[in-house]
Design a protein around this motif. Sequence first.
Motif, PDB file in Angstrom:
ATOM      1  N   ALA A 125      -4.987   6.496  -9.517  1.00 11.39           N
ATOM      2  CA  ALA A 125      -4.051   6.039  -8.732  1.00 11.39           C
ATOM      3  C   ALA A 125      -2.881   5.283  -9.327  1.00 11.39           C
ATOM      4  CB  ALA A 125      -4.325   5.329  -7.555  1.00 11.39           C
ATOM      5  N   LYS A 136      -3.893  13.903  -4.975  1.00 14.71           N
ATOM      6  CA  LYS A 136      -3.633  15.006  -3.949  1.00 14.71           C
ATOM      7  C   LYS A 136      -2.939  14.347  -2.625  1.00 14.71           C
ATOM      8  CE  LYS A 136      -6.656  18.231  -3.895  1.00 14.71           C
ATOM      9  NZ  LYS A 136      -7.897  18.727  -3.953  1.00 14.71           N
ATOM     10  N   LEU A 137      -3.076  13.363  -2.350  1.00 18.72           N
ATOM     11  CA  LEU A 137      -2.580  12.994  -1.166  1.00 18.72           C
ATOM     12  C   LEU A 137      -0.983  12.613  -1.070  1.00 18.72           C
ATOM     13  CD1 LEU A 137      -5.291  10.624   0.360  1.00 18.72           C
ATOM     14  CD2 LEU A 137      -4.698  12.894   0.906  1.00 18.72           C
ATOM     15  N   ARG A 138      -0.723  12.297  -2.574  1.00 18.83           N
ATOM     16  CA  ARG A 138       0.873  12.147  -2.932  1.00 18.83           C
ATOM     17  C   ARG A 138       1.398  13.503  -3.165  1.00 18.83           C
ATOM     18  NH1 ARG A 138       0.221   7.730  -7.856  1.00 18.83           N
ATOM     19  NH2 ARG A 138      -1.156   6.391  -6.584  1.00 18.83           N
ATOM     20  N   GLN A 139       0.824  14.571  -3.056  1.00 24.82           N
ATOM     21  CA  GLN A 139       0.945  16.054  -3.621  1.00 24.82           C
ATOM     22  C   GLN A 139       1.324  16.008  -4.806  1.00 24.82           C
ATOM     23  OE1 GLN A 139       3.557  16.358  -0.134  1.00 24.82           O
ATOM     24  NE2 GLN A 139       1.784  16.886   1.282  1.00 24.82           N
ATOM     25  N   ARG A 154     -11.751   7.340  -9.595  1.00 25.62           N
ATOM     26  CA  ARG A 154     -10.546   7.537  -8.620  1.00 25.62           C
ATOM     27  C   ARG A 154      -9.575   6.291  -8.326  1.00 25.62           C
ATOM     28  NH1 ARG A 154     -13.543   8.692  -3.011  1.00 25.62           N
ATOM     29  NH2 ARG A 154     -13.767   6.308  -3.231  1.00 25.62           N
ATOM     30  N   ARG A 170       0.830  -1.097   0.101  1.00 22.48           N
ATOM     31  CA  ARG A 170       0.143   0.081   0.044  1.00 22.48           C
ATOM     32  C   ARG A 170       0.833   1.299   0.042  1.00 22.48           C
ATOM     33  NH1 ARG A 170      -2.769  -0.042   5.383  1.00 22.48           N
ATOM     34  NH2 ARG A 170      -1.323   1.650   5.858  1.00 22.48           N
ATOM     35  N   ARG A 171       1.876   1.009   0.833  1.00 22.80           N
ATOM     36  CA  ARG A 171       2.611   2.446   0.930  1.00 22.80           C
ATOM     37  C   ARG A 171       3.481   2.608  -0.373  1.00 22.80           C
ATOM     38  NH1 ARG A 171       4.614   0.427   6.298  1.00 22.80           N
ATOM     39  NH2 ARG A 171       2.630   0.793   7.400  1.00 22.80           N
ATOM     40  N   SER A 172       3.867   1.583  -1.341  1.00 17.40           N
ATOM     41  CA  SER A 172       4.435   1.954  -2.707  1.00 17.40           C
ATOM     42  C   SER A 172       3.371   2.409  -3.618  1.00 17.40           C
ATOM     43  CB  SER A 172       5.285   0.770  -2.999  1.00 17.40           C
ATOM     44  OG  SER A 172       4.298  -0.297  -3.217  1.00 17.40           O
ATOM     45  N   ASN A 173       2.204   2.694  -3.375  1.00 23.06           N
ATOM     46  CA  ASN A 173       1.195   3.129  -4.140  1.00 23.06           C
ATOM     47  C   ASN A 173       0.689   2.041  -4.768  1.00 23.06           C
ATOM     48  OD1 ASN A 173       1.023   5.617  -3.010  1.00 23.06           O
ATOM     49  ND2 ASN A 173       2.630   6.179  -4.143  1.00 23.06           N
ATOM     50  N   LEU A 199      -8.275  12.744  -5.456  1.00 19.38           N
ATOM     51  CA  LEU A 199      -7.560  12.375  -3.972  1.00 19.38           C
ATOM     52  C   LEU A 199      -6.642  11.695  -4.029  1.00 19.38           C
ATOM     53  CD1 LEU A 199      -8.541  12.876  -1.134  1.00 19.38           C
ATOM     54  CD2 LEU A 199      -9.472  10.583  -1.029  1.00 19.38           C
ATOM     55  N   PRO A 200      -6.231  10.592  -4.912  1.00 20.65           N
ATOM     56  CA  PRO A 200      -5.106   9.701  -4.430  1.00 20.65           C
ATOM     57  C   PRO A 200      -3.998  10.629  -5.018  1.00 20.65           C
ATOM     58  CG  PRO A 200      -6.685   8.357  -5.637  1.00 20.65           C
ATOM     59  CD  PRO A 200      -7.264  10.014  -5.551  1.00 20.65           C
TER      60      PRO A 200
END
Lengths: 266, 251
Positions: free
Chosen positions: B151, B102-105, B147, B73-76, B99-100
């Motif tokens: 990702a 955005k959360l990764r900036q 969404r 999960r942490r490696s997207n 959103l995904p």
Amino acid sequence: MNPVFSNLLSRIGPPLIAFVLFVGAWQAVVAIAELPTYLLPKPSDIVAAAADNWTHLLGSVSTTLIETILGFLLSVIGGVLGAILLASSKIVERSIYPYAIVLQTIPIVAVAPIIVIWFGAGIRSIVTIAFLIGFCPMLSNTLIGLNSTDKNLNNLFTLYNATKWQTMWRLRIPAALPYIVGGLKISCSLCVIGAIVGEYVAGVGGGQGGLGYAITYAAMRIQTPYLFACGLMASILGIAFYQIVNGLSRKWLGSWHESEMRGDHD
Amino acid sequence: MQPILRLQDVSKVYPNGTAAVQEANLEVGEGELISFVGPSGCGKSTIFRMAAGLSAPTAGKIEVLGTTPEEARRSNGISFVFQEATLMPWSSVRDNVALPLKLRQAPRKVQDEEAERALELVGLQDYAKALPRQLSGGMRMRVSIARALIANPRILLMDEPFGALDEITRQTLQEELLSIWRRNPGMTVLFVTHNAFEAVYLSNRILVMTPRPGRISREIAVDVPYPRGDRFRTGPEFGRFVGLVNESLKH
Ligand SMILES: Nc1ncnc2c1ncn2[C@@H]1O[C@H](COP(=O)(O)OP(=O)(O)OP(=O)(O)O)[C@@H](O)[C@H]1O
Ligand SMILES: [Mg+2]
């Protein structure tokens, strides 16, 4: 007749008629029974007292209003920030929240004299008392809101590796907005009460005494009509303040939240 | 070859004592499209949540992308379309989709472009500025799918994504899903459905689960090459597979 106008008339008409009848009956009964003014003044006496002391009355209203707004702003900022702080750490929440509950149950009138001793008579004490009364519902409402985010949305944020701060800012705070607004509505009314109670114990605030001060002063001198006028102004102040907060909340939440949606289908 | 997802004797008992999954074993290779079918409450969503690292198994071992689900999960690496649309009611459709990223900036411009593109895929490009409550249930589900796609995951978990849709939209989105999957040969899709037709049409493998506590009771390989098209949907082979799935569900 214009339908909008007739609609308005049918909404406002009945309560308006009831009001006129009530005031008329009051005037008539007091006049006929020849009750002394210091016991129960006629509506006309109250209006006269208000008109005679108009500048005084307005001054008192504006003093109380400023104290209320200051106390309210402080309690909103303090309550929301405090709740965010508590909600961002389970340990902090578990160790501090019980005391916040205790704080909520302390009758503020009982501690008001202590506050006056600490902050001195005047506006600082009065604002502090208004703040203390408004703070608790803001804190607990915001905290409940921050902790009641949808479980699936929480999972979603976890799944996409949101940081704690991102979850707070993008999920928990927006989700808590309806609760925060609920807190605003409770605490804005309480702050008016807080300011007036504060003036009872802490006396003159700012340049001129507020409504609470004017009320104690008029009561001592048995100026009952002016007492009534002050009480009336305090009610109007409370109602107006509540309506403004209410209107703001509708503006903020109107677009998405059910609690402020009145069956609009756009 | 290293499996993308491996379940070894995985069991899940919820704290209230509900045994949702019992000793499930499974290996998924890269690029597969696998459907899970099974009666309601047999633990399909539970398996998906465990594979995404959102819930821990009470026994057994899960490996995703050669590591733990949390690491994957942490490696997207993982996207999830939940059974409910799960949109933020205060955000526009576009912001929900983005959103995904955005959360990764990711830069704002990239977010917007990618969101537009993903919305086009699910046919909602005209609704970018709408709020979720202005959409129908099916449209909301499509936002949720967009969404998940934005990702760019290696594993896409889809929990009954088309359940709330009408037949036409469902078929359109099935085609859409297949073409996205085929364009990304490395992408593995796990799919839950109650619909035997859908399972047969989409997947290269179907896993049939028993009622609670769920175990994987049968595996049906649908060895029909892609693209499948309407000829497969209406042919005799299709009926045979559907019959097989339905029969396995009854046992
Ligand atoms: N958080 C939970 N706590 C306790 N029990 C749960 C929880 N989540 C699910 N369950 C139970 O676990 C079992 C499996 O649930 P799950 O959601 O995985 O089923 P499902 O196969 O996805 O069903 P459906 O097809 O209806 O979505 C159900 O009996 C359910 O009641
Ligand atoms: Mg499910």
